[in-house]
Design an enzyme around this catalytic site. Structure first.
Site, PDB file in Angstrom:
ATOM      1  N   THR A  17       1.728  -1.518   2.997  1.00  0.00           N
ATOM      2  CA  THR A  17       2.172  -0.959   4.493  1.00  0.00           C
ATOM      3  C   THR A  17       1.456   0.287   4.575  1.00  0.00           C
ATOM      4  OG1 THR A  17       4.457  -1.870   3.729  1.00  0.00           O
ATOM      5  CG2 THR A  17       4.348   0.269   5.195  1.00  0.00           C
ATOM      6  N   HIS A  66      -6.776 -11.043   4.756  1.00  0.00           N
ATOM      7  CA  HIS A  66      -5.747  -9.905   5.460  1.00  0.00           C
ATOM      8  C   HIS A  66      -4.503 -10.045   5.478  1.00  0.00           C
ATOM      9  CE1 HIS A  66      -5.284  -6.322   7.837  1.00  0.00           C
ATOM     10  NE2 HIS A  66      -4.702  -6.811   8.705  1.00  0.00           N
ATOM     11  N   HIS A 101      -9.058 -10.903   8.789  1.00  0.00           N
ATOM     12  CA  HIS A 101      -9.313  -9.838   9.814  1.00  0.00           C
ATOM     13  C   HIS A 101     -10.669 -10.016  10.217  1.00  0.00           C
ATOM     14  CE1 HIS A 101      -9.180  -6.367  12.015  1.00  0.00           C
ATOM     15  NE2 HIS A 101      -7.956  -6.135  11.874  1.00  0.00           N
ATOM     16  N   ARG A 109      -7.286 -12.925  16.531  1.00  0.00           N
ATOM     17  CA  ARG A 109      -7.852 -12.986  15.376  1.00  0.00           C
ATOM     18  C   ARG A 109      -8.791 -14.359  14.813  1.00  0.00           C
ATOM     19  NH1 ARG A 109      -4.297  -8.859  11.926  1.00  0.00           N
ATOM     20  NH2 ARG A 109      -4.835  -7.331  13.453  1.00  0.00           N
ATOM     21  N   LYS A 168       5.678  -2.154  -8.308  1.00  0.00           N
ATOM     22  CA  LYS A 168       4.723  -2.241  -9.550  1.00  0.00           C
ATOM     23  C   LYS A 168       3.738  -1.234  -9.783  1.00  0.00           C
ATOM     24  CE  LYS A 168       1.373  -5.890  -8.452  1.00  0.00           C
ATOM     25  NZ  LYS A 168       1.286  -7.483  -8.328  1.00  0.00           N
ATOM     26  N   SER A 225       8.358  -1.951  -2.644  1.00  0.00           N
ATOM     27  CA  SER A 225       8.981  -0.643  -1.979  1.00  0.00           C
ATOM     28  C   SER A 225       8.240  -0.399  -0.808  1.00  0.00           C
ATOM     29  CB  SER A 225       8.484   0.480  -2.935  1.00  0.00           C
ATOM     30  OG  SER A 225       7.478   0.292  -3.439  1.00  0.00           O
ATOM     31  N   SER A 252       3.310  -7.496  12.256  1.00  0.00           N
ATOM     32  CA  SER A 252       3.824  -7.845  10.885  1.00  0.00           C
ATOM     33  C   SER A 252       4.553  -6.649  10.542  1.00  0.00           C
ATOM     34  CB  SER A 252       2.617  -7.823   9.818  1.00  0.00           C
ATOM     35  OG  SER A 252       3.073  -7.545   8.655  1.00  0.00           O
ATOM     36  N   GLU A 304       6.031  -9.465   4.478  1.00  0.00           N
ATOM     37  CA  GLU A 304       5.034 -10.504   4.468  1.00  0.00           C
ATOM     38  C   GLU A 304       5.193 -11.533   3.416  1.00  0.00           C
ATOM     39  OE1 GLU A 304       1.117  -8.666   4.426  1.00  0.00           O
ATOM     40  OE2 GLU A 304       0.078 -10.748   3.902  1.00  0.00           O
ATOM     41  N   ARG A 345      -0.922 -14.840  13.143  1.00  0.00           N
ATOM     42  CA  ARG A 345      -0.068 -13.790  13.762  1.00  0.00           C
ATOM     43  C   ARG A 345      -0.772 -12.996  14.626  1.00  0.00           C
ATOM     44  NH1 ARG A 345      -0.068  -8.277  11.458  1.00  0.00           N
ATOM     45  NH2 ARG A 345      -1.892  -8.673  10.244  1.00  0.00           N
ATOM     46  N   GLY A 396      -3.525  -0.080  12.694  1.00  0.00           N
ATOM     47  CA  GLY A 396      -3.373  -0.122  13.964  1.00  0.00           C
ATOM     48  C   GLY A 396      -1.978   0.292  14.559  1.00  0.00           C
ATOM     49  N   ALA A 438       9.511  -3.375   4.385  1.00  0.00           N
ATOM     50  CA  ALA A 438      10.546  -4.197   4.151  1.00  0.00           C
ATOM     51  C   ALA A 438      11.611  -3.899   3.084  1.00  0.00           C
ATOM     52  CB  ALA A 438      10.055  -5.604   3.987  1.00  0.00           C
TER      53      ALA A 438
HETATM   54  P1  FAD Z   1       3.953  -4.348   0.950  1.00  0.00           P
HETATM   55  O1  FAD Z   1       3.954  -3.069   1.780  1.00  0.00           O
HETATM   56  O2  FAD Z   1       2.557  -4.999   0.685  1.00  0.00           O
HETATM   57  O3  FAD Z   1       4.851  -3.899  -0.375  1.00  0.00           O
HETATM   58  C1  FAD Z   1       4.851  -4.690  -1.389  1.00  0.00           C
HETATM   59  C2  FAD Z   1       5.543  -4.074  -2.631  1.00  0.00           C
HETATM   60  O4  FAD Z   1       6.198  -4.983  -3.404  1.00  0.00           O
HETATM   61  C3  FAD Z   1       4.909  -2.951  -3.389  1.00  0.00           C
HETATM   62  O5  FAD Z   1       5.692  -1.907  -3.494  1.00  0.00           O
HETATM   63  C4  FAD Z   1       4.731  -3.610  -4.586  1.00  0.00           C
HETATM   64  O6  FAD Z   1       4.476  -2.783  -5.540  1.00  0.00           O
HETATM   65  C5  FAD Z   1       5.827  -4.368  -4.921  1.00  0.00           C
HETATM   66  N1  FAD Z   1       5.365  -5.576  -5.601  1.00  0.00           N
HETATM   67  C6  FAD Z   1       4.777  -6.746  -5.308  1.00  0.00           C
HETATM   68  N2  FAD Z   1       4.854  -7.499  -6.590  1.00  0.00           N
HETATM   69  C7  FAD Z   1       5.614  -6.856  -7.343  1.00  0.00           C
HETATM   70  C8  FAD Z   1       6.259  -7.361  -8.474  1.00  0.00           C
HETATM   71  N3  FAD Z   1       5.964  -8.694  -9.457  1.00  0.00           N
HETATM   72  N4  FAD Z   1       6.942  -6.647  -9.395  1.00  0.00           N
HETATM   73  C9  FAD Z   1       7.384  -5.404  -8.712  1.00  0.00           C
HETATM   74  N5  FAD Z   1       7.009  -5.009  -7.404  1.00  0.00           N
HETATM   75  C10 FAD Z   1       6.077  -5.734  -6.872  1.00  0.00           C
HETATM   76  N6  FAD Z   1       0.527  -4.996  10.026  1.00  0.00           N
HETATM   77  C11 FAD Z   1       0.744  -4.395  11.222  1.00  0.00           C
HETATM   78  O7  FAD Z   1       1.859  -4.810  11.856  1.00  0.00           O
HETATM   79  N7  FAD Z   1       0.125  -3.502  11.693  1.00  0.00           N
HETATM   80  C12 FAD Z   1      -0.885  -3.007  11.455  1.00  0.00           C
HETATM   81  O8  FAD Z   1      -1.690  -2.433  11.921  1.00  0.00           O
HETATM   82  C13 FAD Z   1      -1.386  -3.496  10.048  1.00  0.00           C
HETATM   83  N8  FAD Z   1      -2.623  -3.022   9.457  1.00  0.00           N
HETATM   84  C14 FAD Z   1      -2.945  -3.541   8.060  1.00  0.00           C
HETATM   85  C15 FAD Z   1      -4.120  -2.942   7.470  1.00  0.00           C
HETATM   86  C16 FAD Z   1      -4.449  -3.188   6.103  1.00  0.00           C
HETATM   87  C17 FAD Z   1      -5.421  -2.757   5.508  1.00  0.00           C
HETATM   88  C18 FAD Z   1      -3.399  -4.229   5.792  1.00  0.00           C
HETATM   89  C19 FAD Z   1      -3.870  -4.701   4.242  1.00  0.00           C
HETATM   90  C20 FAD Z   1      -2.422  -4.704   6.321  1.00  0.00           C
HETATM   91  C21 FAD Z   1      -2.116  -4.463   7.632  1.00  0.00           C
HETATM   92  N9  FAD Z   1      -1.146  -4.985   8.096  1.00  0.00           N
HETATM   93  C22 FAD Z   1      -0.732  -4.666   9.360  1.00  0.00           C
HETATM   94  C23 FAD Z   1      -0.081  -5.830   7.551  1.00  0.00           C
HETATM   95  C24 FAD Z   1       0.996  -5.044   6.873  1.00  0.00           C
HETATM   96  O9  FAD Z   1       0.687  -3.673   6.499  1.00  0.00           O
HETATM   97  C25 FAD Z   1       1.826  -5.832   5.863  1.00  0.00           C
HETATM   98  O10 FAD Z   1       1.949  -7.132   6.350  1.00  0.00           O
HETATM   99  C26 FAD Z   1       3.208  -5.030   5.532  1.00  0.00           C
HETATM  100  O11 FAD Z   1       2.837  -3.796   5.283  1.00  0.00           O
HETATM  101  C27 FAD Z   1       3.762  -5.649   4.295  1.00  0.00           C
HETATM  102  O12 FAD Z   1       4.998  -5.081   4.143  1.00  0.00           O
HETATM  103  P2  FAD Z   1       5.681  -5.651   2.894  1.00  0.00           P
HETATM  104  O13 FAD Z   1       6.780  -4.578   2.834  1.00  0.00           O
HETATM  105  O14 FAD Z   1       5.974  -6.970   3.203  1.00  0.00           O
HETATM  106  O15 FAD Z   1       4.906  -5.449   1.433  1.00  0.00           O
HETATM  107  C1  SIN Z   2      -5.325  -3.598  12.583  1.00  0.00           C
HETATM  108  O1  SIN Z   2      -5.287  -2.461  12.796  1.00  0.00           O
HETATM  109  O2  SIN Z   2      -6.521  -4.196  13.168  1.00  0.00           O
HETATM  110  C2  SIN Z   2      -4.743  -4.357  11.880  1.00  0.00           C
HETATM  111  C3  SIN Z   2      -3.382  -4.858  12.447  1.00  0.00           C
HETATM  112  C4  SIN Z   2      -2.809  -5.871  12.126  1.00  0.00           C
HETATM  113  O3  SIN Z   2      -3.188  -6.311  10.868  1.00  0.00           O
HETATM  114  O4  SIN Z   2      -1.636  -6.226  12.644  1.00  0.00           O
END
Ligand code: FAD
Ligand code: SIN
Length: 519
Positions: A42, A349, A241, A288, A34, A12, A389, A373, A384, A47, A15
């Protein structure tokens, strides 16, 4: 117990929710989360999201920056798609309620981060991810076709294997029919049967001791897809990171956004001496991989536990206006970043690799999509570019939705699958068996498969991991399914893939740096 749905989404975050909103007009949608819908990686993004909005920036520059950061291992067609579609996706996020910061002129305020040649990071203060998650969650909650199951853990994807057929990775007709999922509230396992399944489970950071990722990022999607015999690639490229707050014992590690370096903060040694110019002419704004390795090297040379991020050149008002979350967090542990420097260390990261997908998010398994991701679209190559992302998640979940919604009417739900077989399993009463193995796994990965690797370290990592693997599979077979054992099993599967792919790559490139193959 079984549930039937047209579009099944595991995850959730950005993506999963974009995809959910886009397929919802075409059928019933079930989203699994989860923990709760809003607890995602997310939500932690600081940033922002990279996109081409105004001149002097243009698509060509952003494409070039992405490929330079990725050391040319990117899929150029995918890079062009992601960046050419960036403006459209930003406009859509804004229409759906995301409040990106604006200048007094009404134009979006754009920041700069490492490896970017222009100011192109759209943001909401220093908590952009939280704002995107808020807006998407609100729309999803109000959508009549979407059901969100919170506190549900997907355990394994359902394929022909569950009908007793032998499935091999090279088979072209492997098909996904949904997944088995644990209702964490009741302990019951639900068979969720679906026409199409989307894996949007996020990253793998918790295979390391120190990570910016929330505890949920245990690589479940990659492990499930691997066990279902999907193709996985580029997992050797784990991004560290450069600047997480040095605050021993805190999990996850708190991120100090790269946008601070974009605003003028500089990396210095514990004695206050700038060092990044020794490693790259872009100084503290180098990509990075270079920056994290430089810090790692400085720490090895000095024996210190952290370096400092000197934020003192940033105007106090700018800090308070643009970085309120970081300001408050640091203050809570006694660091006033308008007066004091911030102690920082690199932390795991982001996973650049994952489940191989095409330009419509389709995996090598029929009716199984992946986005965010968890996917390996080819956008990032060997490293990256910052803030690409969230962009990748937005572009490819949109494209996957186009594909899934156009094919769903030709697919029938298969119903003859057995329920989860837990015959002969018992409650595991010794949690220590799981917690200790998890600690060992994280220590192996951090010490042998971290920022700097070598052939002997990788070999040692694999040998040690094999022991934990065998013990854990044995325990899994005997135990009633629980979240800790599933996560441990998934982390071991993913760590295995990281190590094997790192061993296979006989060069140092991007995020994979092996001292036996000097650059
Ligand atoms: P997520 O947002 O991680 O969501 C994963 C989902 O899957 C969750 O709902 C979880 O509960 C669910 N899930 C996982 N496993 C299971 C399971 N077995 N069963 C049921 N549900 C499950 N990227 C940028 O582009 N810019 C930024 O500024 C940036 N800053 C960041 C800062 C931090 C601290 C972090 C950790 C990451 C950052 N990133 C950034 C990276 C970016 O946030 C992530 O790559 C992106 O949000 C991933 O989104 P997602 O939808 O793929 O997964
Ligand atoms: C950050 O804000 O430095 C994280 C950005 C990213 O992971 O893309």
């Amino acid at each position: 117990m079984s549930t039937k749905v047209d579009f099944f989404i595991i995850g959730s975050g950005i993506a999963g929710l974009i995809y959910a909103l886009k397929v919802a007009p075409f059928g019933s949608v079930c989203v699994l989360s989860k923990i709760n819908m809003d607890e995602t990686a997310t939500r932690y993004a600081q940033g922002g999201i990279a996109a081409v909005m105004y001149s002097p920036d243009n698509y060509k520059k952003h494409i070039e920056d992405t490929i330079i950061a990725g050391a040319g291992l990117n899929n150029e067609e995918i890079v062009r798609i992601a960046i050419n579609e960036s403006t459209e996706r930003i406009n859509e996020l804004a229409e759906w309620g995301t409040q990106f910061d604006k200048e007094s002129t009404g134009k979006y305020s754009l920041a700069k981060e490492g490896g970017h040649s222009e100011f192109r990071i759209l943001h909401h203060k220093d908590n952009t991810g939280n704002e995107i998650q808020r807006a998407l969650s609100e729309k999803v909650r109000n959508h009549p076709n979407i059901t969100v199951l919170e506190n549900y853990l997907a355990i394994d994807l359902i394929t022909q294997h569950h009908l007793g057929k032998l499935v091999k990775r090279k088979d072209k007709d492997i098909t996904c029919f949904g997944a088995y999922a644990l209702d964490k509230n009741t302990g019951k396992i639900n068979t969720i049967l679906a026409k199409t399944t989307m894996l949007a489970t996020g990253g793998i950071g918790n295979i390391y001791q120190t990570t910016t990722n929330p505890t949920l990022s245990t690589g479940d999607g990659i492990a499930m897809a691997y066990r279902a015999k999907a193709h996985i690639n580029y997992l050797e490229f784990v991004q560290f990171h450069p600047t997480s707050l040095y605050n021993p014992g805190e999990k996850p590690s708190f991120l100090i956004t790269e946008a601070m370096r974009g605003a003028g903060a500089v990396l210095v040694t514990k004695k206050g001496v700038p060092f990044m110019h020794k490693y790259d002419k872009r100084g503290s704004l180098a990509p990075r991989d270079i920056t994290a390795r430089a810090i790692d090297n400085e720490l090895k040379l000095s024996g210190d536990e952290f370096v400092y991020l000197n934020t003192l050149k940033i105007d106090k008002n700018e800090i308070l206006a643009h970085f309120p979350t970081i300001y408050a967090k640091c203050l809570s542990i006694g660091i006033d970043i308008t007066k004091d420097m911030i102690p920082v260390v690199p932390a795991a990261h982001y996973s650049c690799g994952g489940i191989v997908t095409d330009k419509y998010g389709q995996t090598s398994i029929q009716n199984l999509f992946a986005a965010g991701e968890v996917a390996n679209t080819g956008l990032h190559g060997a490293n990256r570019l910052a803030s690409n992302s969230l962009l990748e998640s937005a572009v490819f979940s949109h494209r996957a939705a186009l594909k899934a919604s156009s094919t769903v009417s030709n697919i029938n739900i298969e119903t003859n699958f057995p329920d989860w077989n837990d015959e002969g399993t018992v409650l595991n009463e010794e949690m220590i068996l799981i917690t200790q193995s998890k600690k060992e796994l994280q220590s192996i990965m951090s010490n042998y498969v971290g920022i700097v690797r070598s052939n002997i370290r990788l070999k040692r990592a694999l040998d040690r991991l094999n022991i934990i693997y065998k013990e854990t599979e044995d325990l899994f077979d005997k135990s009633i399914v629980s979240e800790p054992i599933c996560e441990l099993r998934n982390m071991i599967n993913v760590a295995y893939l990281v190590i094997r792919l790192a061993m296979r790559r006989k060069e140092s490139i991007g995020l994979h740096y092996n001292i036996d193959y000097p650059v």
